[in-house]
Design a protein around this motif. Sequence first.
Motif, PDB file in Angstrom:
ATOM      1  N   LYS A  11       3.590  16.538 -10.194  1.00 55.28           N
ATOM      2  CA  LYS A  11       2.893  17.762  -9.793  1.00 55.28           C
ATOM      3  C   LYS A  11       1.444  17.469  -9.393  1.00 55.28           C
ATOM      4  O   LYS A  11       0.906  18.071  -8.477  1.00 55.28           O
ATOM      5  N   GLY A  12       0.845  16.519 -10.087  1.00 50.51           N
ATOM      6  CA  GLY A  12      -0.568  16.202  -9.824  1.00 50.51           C
ATOM      7  C   GLY A  12      -0.764  15.087  -8.805  1.00 50.51           C
ATOM      8  O   GLY A  12      -1.889  14.608  -8.644  1.00 50.51           O
ATOM      9  N   ALA A  13       0.338  14.644  -8.146  1.00 48.62           N
ATOM     10  CA  ALA A  13       0.250  13.485  -7.234  1.00 48.62           C
ATOM     11  C   ALA A  13      -0.852  13.678  -6.186  1.00 48.62           C
ATOM     12  O   ALA A  13      -1.086  14.785  -5.704  1.00 48.62           O
ATOM     13  N   LYS A  14      -1.533  12.564  -5.867  1.00 55.74           N
ATOM     14  CA  LYS A  14      -2.666  12.624  -4.940  1.00 55.74           C
ATOM     15  C   LYS A  14      -2.427  11.684  -3.768  1.00 55.74           C
ATOM     16  O   LYS A  14      -1.913  10.569  -3.961  1.00 55.74           O
ATOM     17  N   LYS A  15      -2.845  12.117  -2.607  1.00 56.97           N
ATOM     18  CA  LYS A  15      -2.732  11.266  -1.419  1.00 56.97           C
ATOM     19  C   LYS A  15      -3.964  10.355  -1.399  1.00 56.97           C
ATOM     20  O   LYS A  15      -5.006  10.719  -0.858  1.00 56.97           O
ATOM     21  N   LYS A  16      -3.840   9.220  -2.014  1.00 58.37           N
ATOM     22  CA  LYS A  16      -4.991   8.315  -2.116  1.00 58.37           C
ATOM     23  C   LYS A  16      -5.128   7.433  -0.874  1.00 58.37           C
ATOM     24  O   LYS A  16      -6.217   7.064  -0.490  1.00 58.37           O
ATOM     25  N   GLY A  17      -3.985   7.061  -0.283  1.00 60.48           N
ATOM     26  CA  GLY A  17      -4.012   6.262   0.940  1.00 60.48           C
ATOM     27  C   GLY A  17      -3.504   7.105   2.112  1.00 60.48           C
ATOM     28  O   GLY A  17      -3.475   8.332   2.023  1.00 60.48           O
ATOM     29  N   LYS A  18      -3.103   6.419   3.180  1.00 60.56           N
ATOM     30  CA  LYS A  18      -2.629   7.183   4.357  1.00 60.56           C
ATOM     31  C   LYS A  18      -1.148   7.545   4.231  1.00 60.56           C
ATOM     32  O   LYS A  18      -0.646   8.383   4.966  1.00 60.56           O
ATOM     33  N   GLY A  19      -0.443   6.879   3.327  1.00 64.79           N
ATOM     34  CA  GLY A  19       0.996   7.096   3.204  1.00 64.79           C
ATOM     35  C   GLY A  19       1.370   8.094   2.128  1.00 64.79           C
ATOM     36  O   GLY A  19       0.739   9.143   2.004  1.00 64.79           O
ATOM     37  N   ILE A  20       2.391   7.733   1.331  1.00 63.04           N
ATOM     38  CA  ILE A  20       2.901   8.693   0.339  1.00 63.04           C
ATOM     39  C   ILE A  20       1.926   8.864  -0.840  1.00 63.04           C
ATOM     40  O   ILE A  20       1.190   7.936  -1.185  1.00 63.04           O
ATOM     41  N   GLY A  50      15.819  20.319 -15.233  1.00 60.87           N
ATOM     42  CA  GLY A  50      14.443  20.702 -14.902  1.00 60.87           C
ATOM     43  C   GLY A  50      14.332  21.153 -13.467  1.00 60.87           C
ATOM     44  O   GLY A  50      15.276  21.030 -12.692  1.00 60.87           O
ATOM     45  N   ARG A  51      13.160  21.692 -13.150  1.00 64.25           N
ATOM     46  CA  ARG A  51      12.909  22.161 -11.781  1.00 64.25           C
ATOM     47  C   ARG A  51      12.619  20.951 -10.894  1.00 64.25           C
ATOM     48  O   ARG A  51      11.962  20.014 -11.302  1.00 64.25           O
ATOM     49  N   LYS A  52      13.159  20.993  -9.673  1.00 67.17           N
ATOM     50  CA  LYS A  52      12.926  19.879  -8.751  1.00 67.17           C
ATOM     51  C   LYS A  52      11.640  20.122  -7.974  1.00 67.17           C
ATOM     52  O   LYS A  52      11.418  21.203  -7.461  1.00 67.17           O
ATOM     53  N   LEU A  53      10.797  19.114  -7.957  1.00 65.63           N
ATOM     54  CA  LEU A  53       9.585  19.203  -7.144  1.00 65.63           C
ATOM     55  C   LEU A  53       9.879  18.475  -5.839  1.00 65.63           C
ATOM     56  O   LEU A  53      10.373  17.356  -5.842  1.00 65.63           O
ATOM     57  N   ASP A  54       9.574  19.144  -4.756  1.00 69.96           N
ATOM     58  CA  ASP A  54       9.913  18.565  -3.466  1.00 69.96           C
ATOM     59  C   ASP A  54       8.821  17.635  -2.973  1.00 69.96           C
ATOM     60  O   ASP A  54       8.005  17.999  -2.149  1.00 69.96           O
ATOM     61  N   SER A  55       8.784  16.437  -3.510  1.00 73.61           N
ATOM     62  CA  SER A  55       7.761  15.541  -2.978  1.00 73.61           C
ATOM     63  C   SER A  55       8.185  14.097  -3.149  1.00 73.61           C
ATOM     64  O   SER A  55       8.719  13.706  -4.178  1.00 73.61           O
ATOM     65  N   LYS A  56       7.934  13.343  -2.113  1.00 73.74           N
ATOM     66  CA  LYS A  56       8.163  11.909  -2.195  1.00 73.74           C
ATOM     67  C   LYS A  56       6.880  11.333  -2.779  1.00 73.74           C
ATOM     68  O   LYS A  56       5.786  11.754  -2.408  1.00 73.74           O
ATOM     69  N   ASN A  57       7.020  10.435  -3.724  1.00 69.74           N
ATOM     70  CA  ASN A  57       5.797   9.895  -4.326  1.00 69.74           C
ATOM     71  C   ASN A  57       5.988   8.444  -4.717  1.00 69.74           C
ATOM     72  O   ASN A  57       7.101   7.922  -4.701  1.00 69.74           O
ATOM     73  N   HIS A  58       4.924   7.823  -5.104  1.00 70.31           N
ATOM     74  CA  HIS A  58       4.951   6.453  -5.577  1.00 70.31           C
ATOM     75  C   HIS A  58       4.484   6.462  -7.028  1.00 70.31           C
ATOM     76  O   HIS A  58       3.363   6.899  -7.304  1.00 70.31           O
ATOM     77  N   GLY A  59       5.343   6.068  -7.945  1.00 64.41           N
ATOM     78  CA  GLY A  59       4.914   5.938  -9.337  1.00 64.41           C
ATOM     79  C   GLY A  59       5.742   6.656 -10.378  1.00 64.41           C
ATOM     80  O   GLY A  59       5.667   6.320 -11.556  1.00 64.41           O
ATOM     81  N   SER A  60       6.571   7.631  -9.977  1.00 62.77           N
ATOM     82  CA  SER A  60       7.213   8.469 -10.994  1.00 62.77           C
ATOM     83  C   SER A  60       8.181   7.702 -11.897  1.00 62.77           C
ATOM     84  O   SER A  60       8.246   7.973 -13.097  1.00 62.77           O
ATOM     85  N   ASN A  85       0.862  -1.184   0.000  1.00 65.31           N
ATOM     86  CA  ASN A  85       0.000   0.000   0.000  1.00 65.31           C
ATOM     87  C   ASN A  85       0.897   1.232   0.000  1.00 65.31           C
ATOM     88  O   ASN A  85       2.080   1.120  -0.342  1.00 65.31           O
ATOM     89  N   THR A  86       0.361   2.378   0.352  1.00 62.10           N
ATOM     90  CA  THR A  86       1.175   3.592   0.242  1.00 62.10           C
ATOM     91  C   THR A  86       2.128   3.774   1.429  1.00 62.10           C
ATOM     92  O   THR A  86       2.904   4.724   1.459  1.00 62.10           O
ATOM     93  N   SER A  87       2.079   2.863   2.399  1.00 62.21           N
ATOM     94  CA  SER A  87       2.999   2.944   3.548  1.00 62.21           C
ATOM     95  C   SER A  87       3.944   1.763   3.640  1.00 62.21           C
ATOM     96  O   SER A  87       5.060   1.888   4.119  1.00 62.21           O
TER      97      SER A  87
END
Length: 433
Positions: free
Chosen positions: A239-248, A195-205, A42-44
Amino acid sequence: MNILSIGGSDPSSGAGIQSDIKDFQLLDAYTLTAVTAITSQNTSKFGLVQPSSKKIMNDQLETIFSDFKVDGIKIGMVYNSDIIKAIYNCLKKLSLPIVLDPVIKSTTGGMLIKKSAVRDFKKYLIPLATVITPNKFEAEFISKSKINSRQSLINSGKIMQKLGAKNILITGLTFEKNKIIDFVMTEKDQNFIEGRKLDSKNHGSGGNYSAAMIFSLVHGKSVLESARFAKKYTFESIKGAKKKGKGIPITYKKSNIEKIQLQKAITQFTQIKNISKRIPECQTNFVFSKKSPKSTKDVLGISGRIVKTGDAVVKAGELEYGGSKHVATAVLAMNKKFKNIRSAINLKFSDETIARLEKKGFIVRSYNRLKEPKRIKNKEGSSIQWGVSTALGNMKNPPDAIFHKGDLGKEPMILIFGEDPEEVNQKVLKAFS
Ligand code: PXL
């Protein structure tokens, strides 16, 4: 277009084959899948892995290839040696673009390849791929060399080339603050994409990157062009990342149906028989606006043009909002009065074309540039707006085409309008069939 995704199942749909299905659908390609492993995550946290057997791996691939025409392949999580060999045995006979994303560890810490499989991964899969897309950590792991400068980066790339990698794309390098650099190393040259750095941890990039990469390669683009496209695609997904679960958050890219429709129509247009004869000296643009456009920034067009090269016609440039000035201005003027009309193309003027349009029952109007008031002529970009509004007069229904016969230094032109690019193409096809 069919793209085969060979990879693991991720029930969160942030990565793996589920993510590829989303990306390819968005890009308007069809996804075929061969599942290498079922993961639970899952996201955690990352849970268990159940790899596919050699037998079912083989059978999935054979069944796919016996039925479908596959245009390109993306390989993600492969997990063990049996799976690696099954993939190798099936793909070694093919000559198709293959993007290999050498995934090792998930963001949440799960191992995506067994230690015992790393040797076979290097031996069989790396030389098979058209492009490999490691991130910095994966490049360090594969090349067994630390990357902390541009020179060490090149060294790492060279080591991977010795392993048989044809083209290498190392993503997510952060040598400088707020900047993210991707390194493209082909057989011929080396390039950095900044490119510009986006400051976000994500799942999928990582998966988004390699999916966009294979999509672009299948469309005949070069490795460097594809990397630029993939970087942009991934940037928007992050940029469009969404918090779908409780984690990243999980990366998410909004669909742009207008872009897909326009792209499709442009491809169809360029394939119309003898269409090169209809391209004017100033070339052609094809546009599609958002609903209720306010300026040319709301109108999607080609940043270059559709151009003639001999008898062929090709799109030179990218689709961008604000990419067209003239044709977009015509659509804005038309849309002010007729809200449903959002697309147009400009074609070379000839009396023959006007006669053809009228014969097919299309409503054709015109304006005379010689009658344009001086104060409008002197104002940059206002001629077309004046012309279209003049041609519309007090019409109750929208015309299909508007033309003018030119002015000193101004080429005569025909504009064909429609509710969407497909309708514009249908009118063009009908007129010239
Ligand atoms: O993005 C790497 C990746 C690939 N495939 C599967 C994954 C992950 C990362 O979590 O779970 C199945």
